[in-house]
Design a protein around this motif. Sequence first.
Motif, PDB file in Angstrom:
ATOM      1  N   ALA A   1       0.823   4.761   2.043  1.00  0.00           N
ATOM      2  CA  ALA A   1       1.792   5.132   2.736  1.00  0.00           C
ATOM      3  C   ALA A   1       2.415   6.087   1.809  1.00  0.00           C
ATOM      4  O   ALA A   1       3.237   7.321   3.311  1.00  0.00           O
ATOM      5  CB  ALA A   1       3.224   3.760   1.816  1.00  0.00           C
TER       6      ALA A   1
ATOM      7  N   ASP B   1       7.025  -0.765   2.671  1.00  0.00           N
ATOM      8  CA  ASP B   1       6.164  -1.380   2.652  1.00  0.00           C
ATOM      9  C   ASP B   1       5.681  -2.899   2.103  1.00  0.00           C
ATOM     10  O   ASP B   1       6.532  -3.644   1.493  1.00  0.00           O
ATOM     11  CB  ASP B   1       4.583  -0.791   2.151  1.00  0.00           C
TER      12      ASP B   1
ATOM     13  N   PRO C   1      -0.701  -0.470   1.842  1.00  0.00           N
ATOM     14  CA  PRO C   1       0.720   0.870   1.209  1.00  0.00           C
ATOM     15  C   PRO C   1      -0.568   1.768   0.867  1.00  0.00           C
ATOM     16  O   PRO C   1       0.453   3.002  -0.071  1.00  0.00           O
ATOM     17  CB  PRO C   1       1.125  -0.238   0.034  1.00  0.00           C
TER      18      PRO C   1
ATOM     19  N   LEU D   1       5.187  -1.466   7.366  1.00  0.00           N
ATOM     20  CA  LEU D   1       3.774  -1.212   7.998  1.00  0.00           C
ATOM     21  C   LEU D   1       4.259  -2.868   6.912  1.00  0.00           C
ATOM     22  O   LEU D   1       4.028  -3.141   5.847  1.00  0.00           O
ATOM     23  CB  LEU D   1       3.009  -0.302   5.740  1.00  0.00           C
TER      24      LEU D   1
ATOM     25  N   GLN E   1       4.320   8.614   4.979  1.00  0.00           N
ATOM     26  CA  GLN E   1       5.261   9.172   4.290  1.00  0.00           C
ATOM     27  C   GLN E   1       5.195  11.142   4.884  1.00  0.00           C
ATOM     28  O   GLN E   1       6.296  11.780   5.192  1.00  0.00           O
ATOM     29  CB  GLN E   1       5.672   9.227   3.231  1.00  0.00           C
TER      30      GLN E   1
ATOM     31  N   VAL F   1       9.271   4.935   3.789  1.00  0.00           N
ATOM     32  CA  VAL F   1       8.273   4.277   4.209  1.00  0.00           C
ATOM     33  C   VAL F   1       8.456   3.358   3.766  1.00  0.00           C
ATOM     34  O   VAL F   1       8.582   3.727   2.098  1.00  0.00           O
ATOM     35  CB  VAL F   1       7.244   5.227   4.885  1.00  0.00           C
TER      36      VAL F   1
END
Length: 197
Positions: A163, A176, A160, A154, A167, A174
């Motif tokens: 996230a 970020d 975030p 990301l 996921q 993932v």
Amino acid sequence: MAGATLKRLISDRDRSLLEPFIEAGWELVRQGVKALTTTCGFMVLFQQELAAEFPVPVFTSSLLQLAFIERTLRPQDRIGILTADAANLTPEHLHRAGGDAARLTVYGLENEPFFREAIFSGSGRLEIEKVAAEVVAQARRMVTADPAIRTILLECSNLPPYAAAVQEAVGLPVYDFVTMLHHVRATLVRTPFTSPL
């Protein structure tokens, strides 16, 4: 930072912002910080200059994780990048981050109405559930279009909060802005091992 609008950072790629960022960085260094970071992933364009300027490590963008992620994957595997603005995330951004553009699939959120309202309009209106649905839907579209994607990064530091939902939806690792900062903090603030006895 005053004057550092998203337009100047993302679409204008305004190099005149470098000097105010340097001034702000030195103010923080004088206060004793151990590392410097910025919140916009597009700031990776300034990574080299800012890292050369300061005596502490500099982390301008979650995109700096690209080289690390690539080396954890098989050569045929790809990384999916969800960005705030795919049209403005250029090969130069990816190169400066150390990423191999040939291994990346980039999808943007610039045309998603609730994300655009929250991030680009300046209204300050954030409908979390609706933005989350847009982010998850775009992640699903990306991995459906490119089945070789084995992990997602990301780019935007506003992503975030979504996230975990990404996921869960796609079943992939993932990365970020927060994973980068956890890594940075872990290198700067170590906890001593204690004897098991």
